[in-house]
Design a protein around this motif. Structure first.
Motif, PDB file in Angstrom:
ATOM      1  N   ARG A 194       0.817  -1.216   0.000  1.00  0.00           N
ATOM      2  CA  ARG A 194       0.000   0.000   0.000  1.00  0.00           C
ATOM      3  C   ARG A 194       0.851   1.267   0.000  1.00  0.00           C
ATOM      4  O   ARG A 194       0.373   2.352  -0.341  1.00  0.00           O
ATOM      5  CB  ARG A 194      -0.921   0.012   1.226  1.00  0.00           C
ATOM      6  CG  ARG A 194      -1.994  -1.073   1.210  1.00  0.00           C
ATOM      7  CD  ARG A 194      -2.917  -0.947   2.399  1.00  0.00           C
ATOM      8  NE  ARG A 194      -3.973  -1.950   2.378  1.00  0.00           N
ATOM      9  CZ  ARG A 194      -4.924  -2.050   3.308  1.00  0.00           C
ATOM     10  NH1 ARG A 194      -4.926  -1.202   4.342  1.00  0.00           N
ATOM     11  NH2 ARG A 194      -5.851  -2.992   3.213  1.00  0.00           N
ATOM     12  N   ASP A 195       2.109   1.104   0.400  1.00  0.00           N
ATOM     13  CA  ASP A 195       2.997   2.260   0.444  1.00  0.00           C
ATOM     14  C   ASP A 195       3.554   2.614  -0.930  1.00  0.00           C
ATOM     15  O   ASP A 195       4.134   3.682  -1.115  1.00  0.00           O
ATOM     16  CB  ASP A 195       4.167   1.989   1.402  1.00  0.00           C
ATOM     17  CG  ASP A 195       3.708   1.779   2.837  1.00  0.00           C
ATOM     18  OD1 ASP A 195       2.680   2.390   3.204  1.00  0.00           O
ATOM     19  OD2 ASP A 195       4.363   1.015   3.564  1.00  0.00           O
ATOM     20  N   GLU A 196       3.395   1.706  -1.887  1.00  0.00           N
ATOM     21  CA  GLU A 196       3.921   1.958  -3.223  1.00  0.00           C
ATOM     22  C   GLU A 196       3.108   3.064  -3.894  1.00  0.00           C
ATOM     23  O   GLU A 196       1.873   3.047  -3.857  1.00  0.00           O
ATOM     24  CB  GLU A 196       3.864   0.688  -4.071  1.00  0.00           C
ATOM     25  CG  GLU A 196       4.487   0.846  -5.449  1.00  0.00           C
ATOM     26  CD  GLU A 196       4.415  -0.436  -6.267  1.00  0.00           C
ATOM     27  OE1 GLU A 196       4.243  -0.339  -7.498  1.00  0.00           O
ATOM     28  OE2 GLU A 196       4.526  -1.518  -5.672  1.00  0.00           O
ATOM     29  N   PRO A 197       3.771   4.033  -4.503  1.00  0.00           N
ATOM     30  CA  PRO A 197       3.028   5.097  -5.183  1.00  0.00           C
ATOM     31  C   PRO A 197       2.265   4.548  -6.384  1.00  0.00           C
ATOM     32  O   PRO A 197       2.523   3.436  -6.857  1.00  0.00           O
ATOM     33  CB  PRO A 197       4.124   6.064  -5.626  1.00  0.00           C
ATOM     34  CG  PRO A 197       5.372   5.240  -5.676  1.00  0.00           C
ATOM     35  CD  PRO A 197       5.223   4.207  -4.609  1.00  0.00           C
TER      36      PRO A 197
END
Length: 295
Positions: free
Chosen positions: A182-185
């Motif tokens: 979820r942290d991936e842009p």
């Protein structure tokens, strides 16, 4: 699709044009969708889940390029069965009964992630097999599918290199629109991979970015995909061998949930043709060592 008798059709095909427009090869190693019955029977997950590893329809996006003067390579067997974008023996010993060859690479990051030459998991991390495979089964797949593909690709590359003095392999893939973390842009429409500048002349990814950006695509470089084994293995710019990997966001051209072609599919086909033409117009002498073919 699956094959009921467990027999694969020709495992891959190379469609060469009658007249080459340029020494540019378009390759689709991960769009295969012919699943042997014995593979489906051995799997603990269904066909829909297995297909999550596919670069669905990527081969269709580029197949028309052969009529425009560019050779096209298409693999028909699925990457979840044998992944040709790996070293020949990236194998996870936890998957097999029997002893792996001493030369097998059992410690690569790809093996650790379950995505070796014979994958342990599909793209979303689901385990593929109910039981361990016999090591002879893995080795037979490599002999019957992996090695013939790479021999044929090498012959095609050598043919272009001898005729033109240089060659460009465009390795075509697709990526999920959303990453695992979820942290991936947010992922761009296209990620260009050149192994951080080592697999091709710098102008090639620049041309790809300029052309596709001009057609309305957002572009990323090398993150999260810098290029796999094919890009690294066949890319040797000092010898006039150039490889560049393209990862196309699946949301651009397909419905990811239904696995159907999307409304922009025909436009993406046209845009790949525009890209191929732009690459063909790059002066070969600007790509590095160039030696005219003998008369």
């Amino acid at each position: 699709m699956s094959t009921p008798d467990g027999e694969l059709p020709p495992p891959f095909e190379i469609v060469e044009p009658v007249n080459w427009r340029a020494p540019i090869i378009f390759n689709s190693p991960h769009s295969g969708s012919v699943y042997p019955a014995e593979f489906l029977n051995a799997s603990r997950i269904d066909l829909t889940s297995l297909r999550r590893s596919e670069d669905s329809f990527m081969d269709e996006l580029i197949e028309g390029l052969s009529a425009r003067g560019f050779p096209v390579v298409r693999v028909h067997f699925p990457r979840s069965y044998v992944d040709v974008n790996r070293e020949p023996y990236e194998l996870d010993p936890r998957m097999f009964t029997g002893r792996l060859p001493s030369f097998a690479n059992t410690r690569s990051m790809r093996v650790a992630g379950g995505l070796g030459t014979i994958p342990r998991v599909v793209g979303d991390g689901q385990e593929i097999y109910r039981e361990r495979l016999n090591v002879d089964e893995a080795l037979s797949r490599i002999e019957a599918l992996y090695k013939p593909y790479h021999r044929a690709l090498r012959r095609l590359i050598n043919k272009a290199h001898q005729a033109f003095g240089t060659v460009v392999v465009v390795d075509c893939h697709s990526m999920p629109s959303i990453g695992v973390s979820r942290d991936e842009p947010r992922r761009p429409d296209i990620v260009i991979g050149d192994r951080y500048g080592t697999s091709c002349a710098p102008m090639l990814p620049d041309v790809v970015e300029d052309v596709m950006n001009g057609l309305g695509y957002s572009i990323g470089r090398n993150k999260p995909y810098a290029g796999g084994f094919i890009t690294e293995h066949y890319g040797n710019p000092a010898s006039g061998l150039h490889t560049v990997q393209l990862e196309l966001n699946r949301a651009v051209y397909m419905d990811e949930r239904r696995r159907e072609r999307g409304p922009r599919f025909a436009q993406v086909v046209a845009d790949f043709a525009t890209l191929a033409q732009a690459l063909a117009e790059v002066p070969l002498g600007d790509l590095g060592p160039f030696q005219a073919a003998a008369e």
